[in-house]
Design a protein around this motif. Structure first.
Motif: not given
Ligand code: AMP
Length: 478
Positions: A30, A34-35, A38, A66
């Motif tokens: 990741w 992306e963190l 998301r 996640e």
């Protein structure tokens, strides 16, 4: 007003979006962007489910990347993240959920409980169609960010509420003290429902732009395989004793790691010594509580004193209460109070507002702090005080003893009787009478255990802390 926590954790998604923050042993990676993306998508989903600033989002899911996105999503909408130990049973959960009253409870599988629940899987599926951007709710330093039920080894769990300011101050101070940088790769093997795994290990790495290799439950094989890729390992004492019990853990394997840390429970002097002999490196032992984040650490540069938890971190004020020697603290990382328990304000804080840690300490001439024991574990026998640690250290040094735990049991004559449990080193047989004889040679008579029990192992909680209350129960039932 900014969002104090989200700004700190997502700083690198703006300054270096392609930088990797999480690596899985499977090869999945990741990036920081992306963190951020998301977490924005999850923030939208939570918002749609009615989560408002200050609402609690309880989470009991297996460790996975996640979770970090969900955790940051909560910060972005100003919700209070409530991580729950993944071994809690439905009965235990019912009491905690009743207390924290979450707007949503995120689980791996739906449970038979009267709270609004959603599986992580469903939450992530809903998030896929959401926007990549989210306008963060303004949250200042005092806005609540998390609530953690203390893993206390006695009594009803208490929800410690930590603010955005507490968490950011903790991560910034400690990561600076340990000289964490964007080049660091943390081998992450701790549970993330606890301060140590989430707010110490992960946040320290994220605020500095480092990356973490995410491992599941501690496994020596996994550590040995991944260690050559890492620069930092943060663990509890049991992790180190297990690594040292394996001959494959060598100086060469440890050589790539610049920082080994230990905390959450006391590390034996023998483990420190054994580690140094094996690897040529020393473990940085540090001390903290759920309620306070990290308070003290042995220095990264400078003398690391085994048997101590080091020096108060910058910003931490630490003192010993007169008479009891209980450690009391104030500082930017110290929480404001327990959820729904105003009555504890008077008992858990001093009259002038210092938090009482419940740990009994000593401070040496150089300012290094030593934890002598928990105040409630203090044994009073025949009117005399016995600190369990002092007796445990003597017992641990006797031949054939791997480790020990000393507790006070009710005694008609002495009030409490010093009682020891010992665990044998592999291949050794222990004789309680002989142990008492040897203890008498070095300890004043009132400190010598009145009885010594041999057990195969000590009862420990998820973070490796010996559960003394449980031990007292086991011994009383015998
Ligand atoms: P927790 O709230 O689960 O983090 O537990 C905090 C307690 O863990 C402290 O009050 C101490 O009793 C204990 N603890 C944490 N770190 C250390 C350490 N390095 N040495 C001894 N005890 C520790």
């Amino acid at each position: 007003m900014p969002n104090v926590l989200a700004d700190a954790l997502l700083h690198w998604s703006r300054s270096d979006p392609g930088r990797v923050c999480i690596r899985m042993p499977s090869g999945e990676q990741w990036t920081y962007s992306e963190l951020a993306r998301r977490s924005a998508q999850l923030a939208h989903v939570l918002h749609r489910r009615g989560v408002q600033p200050g609402d609690r989002v309880a989470v009991q899911v297996e460790k996975c990347p996640e979770i970090f996105a969900l955790n940051i999503a909560c910060a972005r909408i100003g919700a209070v993240y409530v991580p729950l130990n993944d071994t809690y049973t439905s009965q235990e959960l019912a009491g905690l959920l009743d207390d924290c009253h979450p707007t949503v409870f995120v689980v791996d599988e739906l449970l038979d409980l009267q709270v609004p629940q959603i599986t992580l899987h469903a939450l992530l599926a809903n998030a896929l169609t959401e926007l990549y951007e989210f306008v963060d709710v303004a949250c200042g330093d005092t806005h609540p960010a998390a609530m953690l039920f203390t893993s206390g080894t006695t009594g009803r769990p208490k929800g410690a509420v930590l603010s955005h300011g507490n968490l950011v101050a903790g991560a910034r101070t400690l990561s600076a003290f340990w000289e964490m940088t964007q080049n660091d790769v943390l081998l992450h093997t701790l549970p993330i429902f606890h301060v140590h795994g989430l707010y110490v290990a992960a946040y320290n790495t994220l605020v500095r732009g480092g990356s973490m290799i995410l491992l599941g439950a501690f496994s020596v094989d996994d550590i040995l395989r991944e260690l050559p890729k890492a620069t930092v390992l943060m663990g509890v004492p049991t992790h180190y004793t297990r690594l040292l019990a394996d001959k494959r853990f060598t100086a060469e394997l440890a050589g790539h790691v610049r920082l080994f840390t230990s905390g959450s429970a006391p590390m034996l002097g023998t483990t420190h010594a054994h580690f140094e002999t094996r690897t040529g490196q020393t473990i940085v032992e540090r001390y903290g509580l759920t309620e306070t984040h990290i308070l003290t650490s042995n220095p990264y540069r400078g003398e690391r004193k085994a048997g101590t938890v080091g020096l108060p971190l910058p910003g931490v004020n630490l003192r010993l209460a007169p008479d009891s020697n209980e450690i009391e603290v104030t500082g930017p990382t110290v929480f404001a109070g327990y959820w729904n328990r105003p009555e504890l304000r008077g008992t858990e804080f001093s009259a002038d507002g210092w938090f009482k840690t419940g740990d009994i300490g000593r401070i040496d001439a150089d300012g290094y702090v030593e934890i002598v024991g928990r105040s409630k574990d203090l044994i009073i026998t025949g009117g005399l005080n016995v600190y369990p640690k002092e007796v445990e250290e003597i017992l641990n040094a006797l031949p054939g003893i791997l480790e020990s735990a000393v507790v006070g049991l009710p005694d008609p004559d002495f009030g409490e009787a010093v009682t020891a449990v010992v665990v044998a080193e592999p291949g050794s047989t222990l004789d309680p009478a002989e142990i008492r004889r040897q203890a008498r040679e070095v300890l004043a008579p009132f400190k010598v255990p009145k009885s010594v029990h041999v057990m195969e192992s000590l009862p420990r909680n998820a973070l490796g802390k010996v559960e003394k209350a449980r031990l007292r129960e086991i011994l009383s039932a015998q």
